[in-house]
Write an enzyme that holds these catalytic residues in place. Structure first.
Site, PDB file in Angstrom:
ATOM      1  N   ALA A  17      -1.005   9.442 -15.884  1.00 33.34           N
ATOM      2  CA  ALA A  17      -1.742   8.681 -16.902  1.00 33.34           C
ATOM      3  C   ALA A  17      -1.602   7.172 -16.723  1.00 33.34           C
ATOM      4  CB  ALA A  17      -1.261   9.089 -18.294  1.00 33.34           C
ATOM      5  N   ARG A  22      -0.395  -3.318 -10.781  1.00 31.09           N
ATOM      6  CA  ARG A  22       0.032  -4.126  -9.635  1.00 31.09           C
ATOM      7  C   ARG A  22      -0.708  -3.804  -8.335  1.00 31.09           C
ATOM      8  NH1 ARG A  22       6.295  -3.414  -9.740  1.00 31.09           N
ATOM      9  NH2 ARG A  22       5.822  -1.792 -11.277  1.00 31.09           N
ATOM     10  N   GLN A  79      -3.455  11.933 -22.262  1.00 33.40           N
ATOM     11  CA  GLN A  79      -2.556  11.052 -23.012  1.00 33.40           C
ATOM     12  C   GLN A  79      -3.318   9.759 -23.304  1.00 33.40           C
ATOM     13  OE1 GLN A  79       0.837   9.368 -20.997  1.00 33.40           O
ATOM     14  NE2 GLN A  79       2.056   9.288 -22.879  1.00 33.40           N
ATOM     15  N   THR A  85       7.440   8.416 -21.317  1.00 36.31           N
ATOM     16  CA  THR A  85       7.428   9.613 -20.466  1.00 36.31           C
ATOM     17  C   THR A  85       7.637  10.899 -21.279  1.00 36.31           C
ATOM     18  OG1 THR A  85       9.745   9.070 -19.966  1.00 36.31           O
ATOM     19  CG2 THR A  85       8.105   8.518 -18.293  1.00 36.31           C
ATOM     20  N   ASP A 109       2.389   9.147  -8.599  1.00 34.57           N
ATOM     21  CA  ASP A 109       2.610   8.027  -7.682  1.00 34.57           C
ATOM     22  C   ASP A 109       3.926   8.142  -6.914  1.00 34.57           C
ATOM     23  OD1 ASP A 109       4.259   7.589  -9.824  1.00 34.57           O
ATOM     24  OD2 ASP A 109       3.602   5.532 -10.213  1.00 34.57           O
ATOM     25  N   ASN A 176      18.462   7.879 -11.836  1.00 38.56           N
ATOM     26  CA  ASN A 176      17.548   8.970 -12.153  1.00 38.56           C
ATOM     27  C   ASN A 176      16.251   8.778 -11.379  1.00 38.56           C
ATOM     28  OD1 ASN A 176      16.035  10.961 -13.472  1.00 38.56           O
ATOM     29  ND2 ASN A 176      15.468   9.559 -15.147  1.00 38.56           N
ATOM     30  N   ARG A 306     -10.121  12.876  15.967  1.00 33.46           N
ATOM     31  CA  ARG A 306     -10.508  13.066  14.567  1.00 33.46           C
ATOM     32  C   ARG A 306     -10.520  14.529  14.155  1.00 33.46           C
ATOM     33  NH1 ARG A 306     -15.955  10.028  14.172  1.00 33.46           N
ATOM     34  NH2 ARG A 306     -15.918  10.989  12.100  1.00 33.46           N
ATOM     35  N   TYR A 339     -17.145   9.001  23.830  1.00 27.20           N
ATOM     36  CA  TYR A 339     -17.234   9.600  22.490  1.00 27.20           C
ATOM     37  C   TYR A 339     -17.790  11.011  22.606  1.00 27.20           C
ATOM     38  CZ  TYR A 339     -18.741  10.964  17.901  1.00 27.20           C
ATOM     39  OH  TYR A 339     -18.901  11.696  16.757  1.00 27.20           O
ATOM     40  N   ASN A 350     -14.580  17.320  33.947  1.00 24.58           N
ATOM     41  CA  ASN A 350     -14.289  15.889  34.033  1.00 24.58           C
ATOM     42  C   ASN A 350     -15.439  15.139  33.367  1.00 24.58           C
ATOM     43  OD1 ASN A 350     -12.398  13.828  35.606  1.00 24.58           O
ATOM     44  ND2 ASN A 350     -14.498  13.067  35.598  1.00 24.58           N
TER      45      ASN A 350
END
Ligand code: UD1
Ligand code: CA
Length: 426
Positions: A17, A22, A79, A85, A109, A176, A306, A339, A350
């Site tokens: 929540a 920052r 919430q 908390t 997080d 903690n 990828r 690519y 090849n």
């Protein structure tokens, strides 16, 4: 979740929540990514992999973004105001009520805890019959964290927040992490009793430890071995730090399994990649999640492997090569400036320098299929969809738009004409 042969009910509540001011972002902090995967998605997957029977996300700030990422993999509670908390967990009351078992508390997080660490936390709580099992850590500089208060016998008595701690408590180095495993019913009971009479005027989840101890319920702690696991993301510098921690952890695992990585700092191997023994990864290589690479291959430098790639054994993927959704057969060489997208190529091939597959026509992604022992000359365009058989030879500089049958040579370029130079002759 199976604990010592018994089926036990375990659920997870994810705190999601928070504001994340920052990050200086228009997006929710929780949808920022480490290796292509949102922080909160990492946490939800962790909860699932640990064996949670049910996962509840407490959402609030920018909740739609969090929901878009997690979809129906979790249940949601809302919430409205961030009152602490303890208040956050209490929002999940309707899902906790009437359930017998344990609840793990995680944070959207705090995304790189090891699955094994959480499993050990839950196993300890069941084995030792603890009503609260805390994940704690020893910090040289514990400033800012809740401190773990133990009695002379080492038993946990309470958690005191930094802002409420006296000078003696501030000396305590055991902190903690905010991650716990609770007995569901005793947590609910204790949550109803907490009051916001502290320095921050918040409902502290941490207060349930003292409440349980006062009631005579056993509590305990697991001290995390690797402090980097409990790191959280508050700003972009920490996002980079956690990416670095994960990078080193994943690379170390591949190296333990017999892969050579020349420069771990510049090698980004995403989650769930398989690499065979004796494969060498040169610097500046990126390998995306789910890719499979065989044994004794040489990858990079500056290779970009990828999603959807499967690479056989003894394959070379060289410098400035990008491949996507490509299957590369054993011993085939894809050495430089290439690519290949949506491509299947057989063994012993090849592919010449500068070759590209033109796999996208503006609307669809089309396939290129190449058989075994193909020799593709330099600077070839393979305009997909196109199929080349076994033992084909494609002349350098060709733009191939038609299929080439096995054992044929394809040549598709203007014939050269040499013209006499105009003007002054030497
Ligand atoms: C909390 C712990 C502290 C611990 C630290 C570890 C409490 C009271 N303290 O402190 O002992 O050392 O974590 O990082 O729990 N959140 C909500 N709703 C709220 C309040 C918080 O979802 O109403 C979320 C926040 O977004 C954040 C997390 O819970 O992700 C922690 O909240 P925060 O208030 O920052 O706790 P800390 O002060 O870090
Ligand atoms: Ca915090």
């Amino acid at each position: 979740m199976i604990i010592e042969g018994e089926e036990e009910f375990v659920m997870t509540v994810i705190m999601a929540a928070g504001k994340g001011t920052r990050m200086k972002s228009k997006k929710s902090k929780l949808v920022h990514k480490i290796y292509d995967k949102e922080l909160v998605k990492r946490v939800a997957e962790l909860a699932k992999n640990v064996g949670s029977d049910e996962i509840i996300a407490v959402v609030g700030h920018l909740k739609e973004q969090v929901k878009e990422v997690l979809g129906n993999s979790v249940k949601y509670v809302y919430q409205e105001e961030l009152l602490g908390t303890g208040h956050a967990v209490l929002q999940a009351k309707k899902y906790l009520e009437g359930k017998q078992g344990k609840v793990i508390i995680l944070y959207g997080d705090v995304p790189i805890i090891r699955k094994e660490t959480l499993q050990n936390l839950v196993i300890k709580s069941f084995k030792n019959k603890e009503y609260a099992t805390l994940l704690t850590a020893i910090y040289d500089n514990p400033t800012g964290y809740g401190r773990i208060i133990r009695d002379e016998g080492g038993n946990i008595k309470a958690i005191v927040e930094e802002k409420d701690a006296n000078m003696f408590e501030k000396e305590i180095k055991e902190i903690n992490s905010g991650i716990y495993c609770f007995d569901i019913q005793e947590l609910l009971y204790a949550l109803e009793l907490i009051k916001p009479n502290n320095a921050q005027g918040e409902y502290y989840l941490t207060d349930v430890i003292k409440i349980m101890n006062d009631k005579g319920l056993k509590t305990g702690a697991l001290i995390v071995e690797d402090n980097s696991e409990i790191l959280g993301v508050n700003d972009r510098a920490q996002l980079e730090l956690l990416t670095r921690v994960l990078r080193m952890r994943i690379n170390a695992e591949h190296m333990r399994n017999g892969v050579t990585i020349e420069d771990s700092n510049s090698t980004n191997i995403h989650d769930d990649v398989q690499i065979g023994v004796d494969t060498v990864i040169h610097p500046n290589t990126i390998i995306k999640s789910g890719v499979k690479i065989g044994e004794n291959c040489e990858i990079g430098p500056n290779a970009y492997i990828r999603e959807g790639c499967e690479i056989g054994d003894n394959v070379k993927i060289g410098s400035f090569v990008e491949i996507k959704n490509a299957k590369i057969g054993d011993r085939t060489k894809v050495p430089h400036f290439i690519y290949l997208g949506d491509t299947e190529i057989g063994k012993d091939g090849n592919v010449g320098c500068g070759t590209i597959t033109c796999n996208y026509d503006g609307k669809n992604k089309n396939k290129t299929k190449i058989g075994d022992r193909a020799f593709i000359g330099s600077n070839v365009n393979l305009v997909a969809p196109v199929t080349l058989g076994d033992d084909v030879l494609i002349a350098a500089g060709s733009t191939i738009t038609e299929d080439v049958p096995s054992n044929f040579m394809g040549i598709a370029r203007q014939r050269q004409i040499n013209k006499e130079k105009k003007g002054k002759k030497n």
